[in-house]
Motif scaffolding. Structure first.
Motif, PDB file in Angstrom:
ATOM      1  N   THR A   1      65.154 -96.745 -76.971  1.00 21.28           N
ATOM      2  CA  THR A   1      65.606 -95.344 -76.943  1.00 21.28           C
ATOM      3  C   THR A   1      66.982 -95.268 -77.592  1.00 21.28           C
ATOM      4  O   THR A   1      67.760 -96.227 -77.508  1.00 21.28           O
ATOM      5  N   PRO A   2      67.310 -94.139 -78.236  1.00 22.30           N
ATOM      6  CA  PRO A   2      68.587 -94.066 -78.948  1.00 22.30           C
ATOM      7  C   PRO A   2      69.764 -93.842 -78.008  1.00 22.30           C
ATOM      8  O   PRO A   2      69.668 -93.068 -77.056  1.00 22.30           O
ATOM      9  N   PRO A   3      70.891 -94.491 -78.268  1.00 27.11           N
ATOM     10  CA  PRO A   3      72.128 -94.133 -77.586  1.00 27.11           C
ATOM     11  C   PRO A   3      72.664 -92.839 -78.208  1.00 27.11           C
ATOM     12  O   PRO A   3      72.036 -92.265 -79.103  1.00 27.11           O
ATOM     13  N   ASP A   4      73.829 -92.398 -77.773  1.00 29.25           N
ATOM     14  CA  ASP A   4      74.453 -91.229 -78.396  1.00 29.25           C
ATOM     15  C   ASP A   4      74.654 -91.525 -79.873  1.00 29.25           C
ATOM     16  O   ASP A   4      75.154 -92.590 -80.237  1.00 29.25           O
ATOM     17  N   GLY A   5      74.287 -90.588 -80.707  1.00 26.44           N
ATOM     18  CA  GLY A   5      74.361 -90.814 -82.151  1.00 26.44           C
ATOM     19  C   GLY A   5      74.545 -89.502 -82.863  1.00 26.44           C
ATOM     20  O   GLY A   5      75.143 -88.579 -82.304  1.00 26.44           O
ATOM     21  N   PRO A   6      74.031 -89.410 -84.073  1.00 30.97           N
ATOM     22  CA  PRO A   6      73.253 -90.424 -84.767  1.00 30.97           C
ATOM     23  C   PRO A   6      74.118 -91.517 -85.372  1.00 30.97           C
ATOM     24  O   PRO A   6      75.349 -91.449 -85.341  1.00 30.97           O
TER      25      PRO A   6
ATOM     26  N   LEU B   1      60.774 -95.328 -84.171  1.00 29.49           N
ATOM     27  CA  LEU B   1      61.968 -94.748 -84.809  1.00 29.49           C
ATOM     28  C   LEU B   1      61.705 -93.305 -85.249  1.00 29.49           C
ATOM     29  O   LEU B   1      62.553 -92.427 -85.060  1.00 29.49           O
ATOM     30  N   LEU B   2      60.531 -93.054 -85.830  1.00 22.36           N
ATOM     31  CA  LEU B   2      60.214 -91.689 -86.269  1.00 22.36           C
ATOM     32  C   LEU B   2      60.141 -90.729 -85.071  1.00 22.36           C
ATOM     33  O   LEU B   2      60.550 -89.571 -85.163  1.00 22.36           O
ATOM     34  N   ALA B   3      59.632 -91.221 -83.945  1.00 20.60           N
ATOM     35  CA  ALA B   3      59.461 -90.358 -82.772  1.00 20.60           C
ATOM     36  C   ALA B   3      60.778 -90.088 -82.044  1.00 20.60           C
ATOM     37  O   ALA B   3      60.967 -88.998 -81.489  1.00 20.60           O
ATOM     38  N   ARG B   4      61.710 -91.076 -82.065  1.00 15.96           N
ATOM     39  CA  ARG B   4      62.873 -90.974 -81.159  1.00 15.96           C
ATOM     40  C   ARG B   4      64.239 -90.949 -81.841  1.00 15.96           C
ATOM     41  O   ARG B   4      65.241 -90.652 -81.177  1.00 15.96           O
ATOM     42  N   PHE B   5      64.320 -91.310 -83.112  1.00 15.49           N
ATOM     43  CA  PHE B   5      65.633 -91.493 -83.741  1.00 15.49           C
ATOM     44  C   PHE B   5      65.905 -90.465 -84.838  1.00 15.49           C
ATOM     45  O   PHE B   5      66.384 -90.793 -85.913  1.00 15.49           O
ATOM     46  N   SER B   6      65.640 -89.212 -84.522  1.00 13.96           N
ATOM     47  CA  SER B   6      65.909 -88.135 -85.475  1.00 13.96           C
ATOM     48  C   SER B   6      67.403 -88.112 -85.824  1.00 13.96           C
ATOM     49  O   SER B   6      68.260 -88.214 -84.940  1.00 13.96           O
ATOM     50  N   GLY B   7      67.703 -88.009 -87.125  1.00 12.61           N
ATOM     51  CA  GLY B   7      69.103 -87.963 -87.569  1.00 12.61           C
ATOM     52  C   GLY B   7      69.700 -89.323 -87.874  1.00 12.61           C
ATOM     53  O   GLY B   7      70.782 -89.412 -88.455  1.00 12.61           O
TER      54      GLY B   7
ATOM     55  N   LEU C   1      66.722-104.854 -99.058  1.00 15.00           N
ATOM     56  CA  LEU C   1      67.082-103.844 -98.066  1.00 15.00           C
ATOM     57  C   LEU C   1      66.323-102.563 -98.390  1.00 15.00           C
ATOM     58  O   LEU C   1      66.419-102.027 -99.490  1.00 15.00           O
ATOM     59  N   PHE C   2      65.556-102.085 -97.403  1.00 13.21           N
ATOM     60  CA  PHE C   2      64.871-100.799 -97.510  1.00 13.21           C
ATOM     61  C   PHE C   2      65.631 -99.822 -96.611  1.00 13.21           C
ATOM     62  O   PHE C   2      65.795-100.075 -95.414  1.00 13.21           O
ATOM     63  N   LEU C   3      66.095 -98.712 -97.182  1.00 12.64           N
ATOM     64  CA  LEU C   3      66.975 -97.789 -96.462  1.00 12.64           C
ATOM     65  C   LEU C   3      66.422 -96.369 -96.512  1.00 12.64           C
ATOM     66  O   LEU C   3      66.004 -95.898 -97.574  1.00 12.64           O
ATOM     67  N   THR C   4      66.450 -95.709 -95.354  1.00 15.37           N
ATOM     68  CA  THR C   4      66.005 -94.308 -95.312  1.00 15.37           C
ATOM     69  C   THR C   4      67.227 -93.368 -95.330  1.00 15.37           C
ATOM     70  O   THR C   4      68.326 -93.767 -94.952  1.00 15.37           O
ATOM     71  N   PRO C   5      67.017 -92.114 -95.729  1.00 14.01           N
ATOM     72  CA  PRO C   5      68.014 -91.086 -95.413  1.00 14.01           C
ATOM     73  C   PRO C   5      67.909 -90.783 -93.913  1.00 14.01           C
ATOM     74  O   PRO C   5      67.030 -91.334 -93.226  1.00 14.01           O
ATOM     75  N   PRO C   6      68.776 -89.921 -93.367  1.00 15.13           N
ATOM     76  CA  PRO C   6      68.635 -89.558 -91.947  1.00 15.13           C
ATOM     77  C   PRO C   6      67.215 -89.066 -91.659  1.00 15.13           C
ATOM     78  O   PRO C   6      66.678 -88.226 -92.396  1.00 15.13           O
ATOM     79  N   LEU C   7      66.615 -89.609 -90.602  1.00  6.48           N
ATOM     80  CA  LEU C   7      65.232 -89.249 -90.271  1.00  6.48           C
ATOM     81  C   LEU C   7      65.167 -87.805 -89.801  1.00  6.48           C
ATOM     82  O   LEU C   7      66.059 -87.322 -89.084  1.00  6.48           O
ATOM     83  N   GLY C   8      64.087 -87.114 -90.194  1.00  7.56           N
ATOM     84  CA  GLY C   8      63.897 -85.722 -89.791  1.00  7.56           C
ATOM     85  C   GLY C   8      63.366 -85.597 -88.382  1.00  7.56           C
ATOM     86  O   GLY C   8      62.949 -86.557 -87.772  1.00  7.56           O
TER      87      GLY C   8
END
Length: 370
Positions: A286-291, A321-327, A363-370
């Motif tokens: 689960t994500p901590p305070d972020g993003p 990550l797609l489900a929980r880490f928006s931004g 390295l494969f890098l995404t932009p901020p996840l929607g």
């Protein structure tokens, strides 16, 4: 070659990461940084050599280029090696060794080249030879041009001096630092590594945020050279000034041993208060305070694990990550495009391949996840 004399300093790194190291050298105010194959050149004197070893996270070693001359045959190499001012750099009481590499040159026998240079140093300085010497003279003869360098680092700079425990297939600290840089990490955001192993990404991120110098806990080969100035070095090292970042850095792993290892390594590095490690599966992440940034070096097909299991692992990582880490941005280091694609994450085109443990990873890098 006095401490005030400027020369070329070669900062070695893994091929594929030269541009990232060049950016770091520029940021740390080294003069005239230029990308070359396998590293970066800068200009400076011995204080810059010391500072590069102490401060640069992305270099694997620092070579001081002390002489350059043409040599068409071993007799010429012998004669010109005797003219190098060895006594200004090497000490008579400190053992040394010589390594030679020849490429596209009339001198092609590396052993003979090393032997001639060794003899020139012994004739000039009288220092003892030892194959285990901390001080290594490196001669590169390329297209008949002989470049003489001193390896000023000793042990590879990824060995920060405060990490004893390592996991299987560990990510080297200098590579981790440059991958973090390529992800846009500057110390101001939280970092999560859900397969943390021995904690390298998390600890590097915490050290960067705290402003800690990577070489603060270790010794270097340059301390054995005639050019070494102990009081000046003490001033350069100074008292470690540790910033107190407002963010924290998180690692998890399903292996309890890896989590214990990470905690012990963070303690030795002085960043235990900035890091949180826990034992958990990817599905419990689960994500901590972020993003912020999620960065992960999962198992590879030719490294650890079975192909079908790997696809399932990468797919589970992507779904979580797609489900929980928006931004959040996500960086994944792997050696195969199909494994990266199995995550379903919206990666930009990958970076250049980088040699890691004999494999070519990207390295494969995404932009901020929607």
């Amino acid at each position: 070659m006095s401490a005030a004399h400027d020369f070329e300093i070669f900062l070695v790194t893994a091929p594929g990461l030269e541009a990232a190291l060049c950016a770091e050298a520029r940021e740390r105010h080294f003069r005239e940084p230029k990308v070359v194959k396998g590293g970066v050149t800068v200009q400076g004197g011995w204080p810059e050599v010391w500072r590069a070893n102490l401060e640069l996270r992305g270099a694997s070693r620092v070579l001081a280029r002390i002489a350059e001359f043409r040599a068409m045959h071993v007799a010429q190499l012998d004669k010109r090696s005797h003219k190098v001012a060895w006594g200004e750099v090497l000490r008579a009481d400190v053992p040394f060794s010589v390594e030679a590499a020849c490429k596209a040159s009339r001198i092609y026998h590396e052993g003979a080249a090393a032997q001639r240079i060794t003899k020139a140093i012994q004739d000039t300085v009288g220092a003892p030879v030892s194959k285990d010497a901390e001080v290594v003279v490196k001669a590169r003869i390329d297209d008949d041009l002989c470049t003489i360098s001193i390896d000023t680092s000793g042990e590879s700079l990824h060995k920060r001096g405060h990490k004893q425990a390592v996991a299987k297939a560990p990510m080297r600290e200098n590579l981790a630092a440059l991958f973090l840089r390529q992800c846009g990490f500057d110390g101001s955001e939280p970092v999560v590594d859900p397969m943390c192993g021995s904690g390298t990404f998390v600890i590097e991120a915490a050290e960067i945020a705290a402003g800690l110098k990577p070489g603060r806990s270790r010794r270097f080969a340059f301390e054995q050279l005639a050019t070494f100035d102990s009081p000046a070095w003490s001033r350069l090292r100074g008292n470690p000034e540790k910033r107190e970042p407002s963010v924290r850095f998180f690692g998890s792993d399903r292996d309890a041993g890896a989590v214990a290892m990470s905690r012990a390594n963070a303690e030795r590095a002085g960043v235990a208060a900035l890091t949180v490690f826990k034992q958990q599966a990817i599905s419990d992440l689960t994500p901590p305070d972020g993003p912020g940034l999620v960065i992960v070096n999962p198992p590879y097909g030719t490294r650890i694990g079975d192909r079908k299991q790997l696809n399932a692992l990468y797919r589970a990582l992507g779904q979580t990550l797609l489900a929980r880490f928006s931004g959040w941005r996500v960086g994944v280091i792997t050696n195969e495009v199909p494994l990266a694609e199995a995550t379903g994450l919206p990666f930009a085109p990958p970076g250049e391949p980088v040699s890691h443990g004999g494999l070519r990873v990207r390295l494969f890098l995404t932009p901020p996840l929607g």
